[in-house]
Design a protein around this motif. Sequence first.
Motif, PDB file in Angstrom:
ATOM      1  N   VAL A 262       7.193   2.205  -6.592  1.00  0.00           N
ATOM      2  CA  VAL A 262       7.679   0.918  -6.087  1.00  0.00           C
ATOM      3  C   VAL A 262       6.586   0.175  -5.324  1.00  0.00           C
ATOM      4  O   VAL A 262       6.440  -1.048  -5.448  1.00  0.00           O
ATOM      5  N   LEU A 263       5.791   0.907  -4.549  1.00  0.00           N
ATOM      6  CA  LEU A 263       4.837   0.294  -3.636  1.00  0.00           C
ATOM      7  C   LEU A 263       3.455   0.082  -4.241  1.00  0.00           C
ATOM      8  O   LEU A 263       2.675  -0.728  -3.744  1.00  0.00           O
ATOM      9  N   GLY A 264       3.137   0.824  -5.285  1.00  0.00           N
ATOM     10  CA  GLY A 264       1.772   0.823  -5.796  1.00  0.00           C
ATOM     11  C   GLY A 264       1.280  -0.533  -6.260  1.00  0.00           C
ATOM     12  O   GLY A 264       0.180  -0.972  -5.889  1.00  0.00           O
ATOM     13  N   ALA A 265       2.057  -1.230  -7.090  1.00  0.00           N
ATOM     14  CA  ALA A 265       1.610  -2.511  -7.647  1.00  0.00           C
ATOM     15  C   ALA A 265       1.436  -3.585  -6.570  1.00  0.00           C
ATOM     16  O   ALA A 265       0.398  -4.254  -6.513  1.00  0.00           O
ATOM     17  N   PRO A 266       2.428  -3.794  -5.685  1.00  0.00           N
ATOM     18  CA  PRO A 266       2.204  -4.800  -4.638  1.00  0.00           C
ATOM     19  C   PRO A 266       1.079  -4.420  -3.686  1.00  0.00           C
ATOM     20  O   PRO A 266       0.359  -5.300  -3.192  1.00  0.00           O
ATOM     21  N   ALA A 267       0.896  -3.116  -3.425  1.00  0.00           N
ATOM     22  CA  ALA A 267      -0.221  -2.699  -2.577  1.00  0.00           C
ATOM     23  C   ALA A 267      -1.548  -3.046  -3.236  1.00  0.00           C
ATOM     24  O   ALA A 267      -2.496  -3.483  -2.563  1.00  0.00           O
ATOM     25  N   GLN A 268      -1.636  -2.877  -4.559  1.00  0.00           N
ATOM     26  CA  GLN A 268      -2.862  -3.229  -5.265  1.00  0.00           C
ATOM     27  C   GLN A 268      -3.117  -4.733  -5.184  1.00  0.00           C
ATOM     28  O   GLN A 268      -4.268  -5.167  -4.977  1.00  0.00           O
TER      29      GLN A 268
END
Length: 484
Positions: A262-268
């Motif tokens: 869930v967090l990986g793409a927005p963190a990138q």
Amino acid sequence: MHTIRHGLLLAALLGTLVPATALARAIGPTAATVPQAIDVRVDPRVELAAVMARLAGFEEYQGRGIEAYDRAVDAHFAPYRDHPSIAVLRTLREQRRIAYNAVVEAGLAGTPDDWSPVVPLSPRPDGLDPRWDAASLRTFLQAARRFERDTGARAFFASQRAVHAEAEARIRANLGQRLDLGWYLRQLPPQSIRHFVIVPGLLDGLNSYAVRMGDTVYVVLGTPTVRAGEAIEYPADAQLALLVHEFHHVYLNPWVDARMDVLGAPAQRLFDVVAPTMRGLAYGEPSILLYESLVRANTLRYLRHHGEDAVLRRTTAEDQGKGFPWTPALADLLDAADAAGQPRFGADTAAAVAALLDDWAADNGARIAAEQQRLADEQARLLAQGPQLAALLPAEGSRPAAGDSVLELHFDRPMDGRIAIFGDVPPVTGKPAWDAAKQVLRIPVRLEAGARYRLLLNGEQDGGFASQAGEKLAPRTWTFAVAD
């Protein structure tokens, strides 16, 4: 704060990261799940690992701490700079980028008696930095065992017990009941943690690290500069903020790892906007941005909930200065979820955090730019109030030569004679003196080769630099580095 030498008010303002406490309030579901006390002890394994890193040339381990102790360490271990174990550590740095926290973790991963591993090594060392694998950790532990044996390190550290005990006592005295371990149980994802150990890292410079080994959490805390003849002191407020921060990592890093879908793409996306700033802080991966964002936001929440207003203001300003302007908004989001009775860090929390990260990353970080401009405008407004500094010598950002020198502060109006300088102040070699007009202050100092000084002029408290009309100097920093 306290007054030391010639009326200068000095304190070590330690970025992110210093030590703490003996007892904590045991508040939580059951007495069995909340540690009743925090152990405080210097750990010779951490000291030995730091010695090895110093001899291997790791720049992050070259910072000076307790001057007399550093001299004793240098005198004892310098002849072993070319020991085979030091070559092993240099190779590990080249091949696996071993640095910073990885050194401390490896030290704590060996037993105190024979450096055999205390954590399972298969499929990889349990709980350690991913830079370690089974083979590399085993290699380090074998090297540490040889180095300890050949250098007489155990006897040396035993001979330094009085220094260790003084550091431990100061840490225990500083925070008392200010650290509430029960808050972590009430507010954070559950973890099976039963023991908390604070380890003064006397050879780690100003860097601090959290390490989990099984059900025990170690916080290895950096040590401020202590000149020869001075009592060992740690700034209590900075210790509180740092401990609260570091304890959060062991609760929140695993939660982040488990929610990367869930967090990986927005963190990138957010990392892509702020990558230069993050890499400048050695936060080179989106996952580290996530760890730091959650930890910093929850540190703000802890300080809010415990009425630590002065520490909260400084910590918020530090987050903003280091490139994390979104942490107050993230803290608000988590507090709102708590007030609404939502499950602690469940699926809804992950989705809300992801949306917040996307919002700050949108339009190539337009919100970040707007917040940075707002902060810059506010800082400019504050600095324009009251007395002004016409000149600072050495100049901000300059590289003066090492040796005897003078700090000069030139004000635009007569001052009342009070002085407040905090931070990493050079050794003072004479009495500070004002000129007849009380507009120029001169402080004799000795500048140490290669040192970087970050001074804070005035603070939030009453007192310090003020004009004869009673106008207070707005707090500001002054930084310069000495030529090698």
